[in-house]
Scaffold this motif. Structure first.
Motif, mmCIF file in Angstrom:
data_model
loop_
_atom_site.group_PDB
_atom_site.id
_atom_site.type_symbol
_atom_site.label_atom_id
_atom_site.label_comp_id
_atom_site.label_asym_id
_atom_site.label_seq_id
_atom_site.Cartn_x
_atom_site.Cartn_y
_atom_site.Cartn_z
ATOM 1 N N TYR A 24 25.771 8.512 22.524
ATOM 2 C CA TYR A 24 24.449 8.232 21.961
ATOM 3 C C TYR A 24 24.386 6.800 21.435
ATOM 4 O O TYR A 24 23.356 6.148 21.521
ATOM 5 C CB TYR A 24 24.109 9.185 20.822
ATOM 6 N N GLY A 27 25.564 4.355 24.971
ATOM 7 C CA GLY A 27 24.837 4.581 26.217
ATOM 8 C C GLY A 27 25.670 4.334 27.458
ATOM 9 O O GLY A 27 25.133 4.172 28.550
ATOM 10 N N ASP A 91 20.264 2.855 34.260
ATOM 11 C CA ASP A 91 19.909 3.575 33.046
ATOM 12 C C ASP A 91 20.438 5.006 33.029
ATOM 13 O O ASP A 91 20.348 5.674 32.011
ATOM 14 C CB ASP A 91 18.387 3.615 32.877
ATOM 15 N N ASP A 92 20.980 5.456 34.155
ATOM 16 C CA ASP A 92 21.447 6.838 34.173
ATOM 17 C C ASP A 92 22.817 6.931 33.501
ATOM 18 O O ASP A 92 23.528 5.959 33.328
ATOM 19 C CB ASP A 92 21.524 7.366 35.607
ATOM 20 N N GLU A 125 17.112 16.871 27.827
ATOM 21 C CA GLU A 125 16.988 15.486 28.279
ATOM 22 C C GLU A 125 15.989 14.711 27.416
ATOM 23 O O GLU A 125 16.240 13.566 27.040
ATOM 24 C CB GLU A 125 16.571 15.429 29.749
ATOM 25 N N HIS A 126 14.859 15.331 27.105
ATOM 26 C CA HIS A 126 13.854 14.682 26.248
ATOM 27 C C HIS A 126 14.424 14.402 24.862
ATOM 28 O O HIS A 126 14.214 13.319 24.304
ATOM 29 C CB HIS A 126 12.592 15.551 26.122
ATOM 30 N N GLU A 128 17.627 14.080 24.018
ATOM 31 C CA GLU A 128 18.651 13.034 24.117
ATOM 32 C C GLU A 128 18.031 11.646 24.223
ATOM 33 O O GLU A 128 18.482 10.708 23.570
ATOM 34 C CB GLU A 128 19.562 13.279 25.322
ATOM 35 N N LYS A 129 17.006 11.503 25.042
ATOM 36 C CA LYS A 129 16.353 10.199 25.180
ATOM 37 C C LYS A 129 15.723 9.773 23.861
ATOM 38 O O LYS A 129 15.787 8.600 23.491
ATOM 39 C CB LYS A 129 15.298 10.238 26.288
ATOM 40 N N MET A 132 18.533 8.648 21.546
ATOM 41 C CA MET A 132 19.070 7.349 21.964
ATOM 42 C C MET A 132 18.089 6.221 21.672
ATOM 43 O O MET A 132 18.490 5.074 21.539
ATOM 44 C CB MET A 132 19.453 7.388 23.439
ATOM 45 N N GLY A 133 16.811 6.542 21.527
ATOM 46 C CA GLY A 133 15.799 5.536 21.213
ATOM 47 C C GLY A 133 15.709 5.188 19.738
ATOM 48 O O GLY A 133 15.004 4.250 19.370
#
Length: 188
Positions: A24, A27, A91-92, A125-126, A128-129, A132-133
């Protein structure tokens, strides 16, 4: 003093959460693996003589410092060198399995429909993104408090800040996550 078995058992338990936390922050899967490995080595080589109950907080502090060291080394390396790979933006996160670190029994996972399973994967996934933001300090406070389940005082000790700062970072992280996930149609 922690025995070799206690130290080994602690590292086995902490491994997946530590990897996820490092991932996290940075990245980068390879960087996260290096950070966790370095943190575990530091714990074993410098703090193996500590009591077993002190290991979780020591390890979290070592992990936080190792993440900071990784960013410092990366910044220095980027200032001095430029690699051809730096221009290939990816980005993956590779083949990382989101569900690998979630707990749940196998029977519950096999009894759900494909639609439910896909919905769960997309939700993760949502989330986690969104995590990470978050800004680095908010992300660190949030992960320590709610992922590692440390209390406010322990989180403050790991982060090297006051308890009030931890509460502020967590509050802001929760507000930001709530807003981000609400925009994506997810309700808390």
């Amino acid at each position: 003093m922690a025995s070799d078995t206690e130290l080994s058992d602690f590292l086995k338990i902490a491994e997946k959460k530590a990897f996820k936390r490092a991932l996290y922050h940075v990245g980068d899967e390879e960087g996260a693996l290096d950070i966790v490995q370095d943190s575990m080595i530091k714990l074993c080589s410098h703090y193996a003589d500590k009591p077993a109950q002190e290991l979780p907080l020591l390890f979290q502090r070592i992990l936080s410092n190792t993440v900071l060291d990784w960013f410092r080394r990366r910044k220095t390396r980027q200032a001095l060198f430029s690699n051809r790979d730096d221009f290939d933006h990816r980005d993956d996160l590779g083949d990382f399995d989101l569900l690998e670190v979630t707990s749940g029994d196998a029977d519950a996972q096999t009894s759900q429909s494909a639609e439910q399973w896909l919905g769960q994967v997309q939700t993760l996934e949502h989330i986690e993104k969104a995590i990470m933001g978050l800004p680095a300090r908010q992300r660190e406070a949030f992960l320590l408090r709610y992922w590692e389940e440390l209390d406010v005082a322990e989180t403050a000790a790991v982060m090297g800040c006051s308890e009030g700062s931890v509460k502020t970072h967590c509050s802001r992280a929760i507000q930001s996550l709530s807003k981000t996930l609400a925009h994506q149609g997810m309700k808390p």
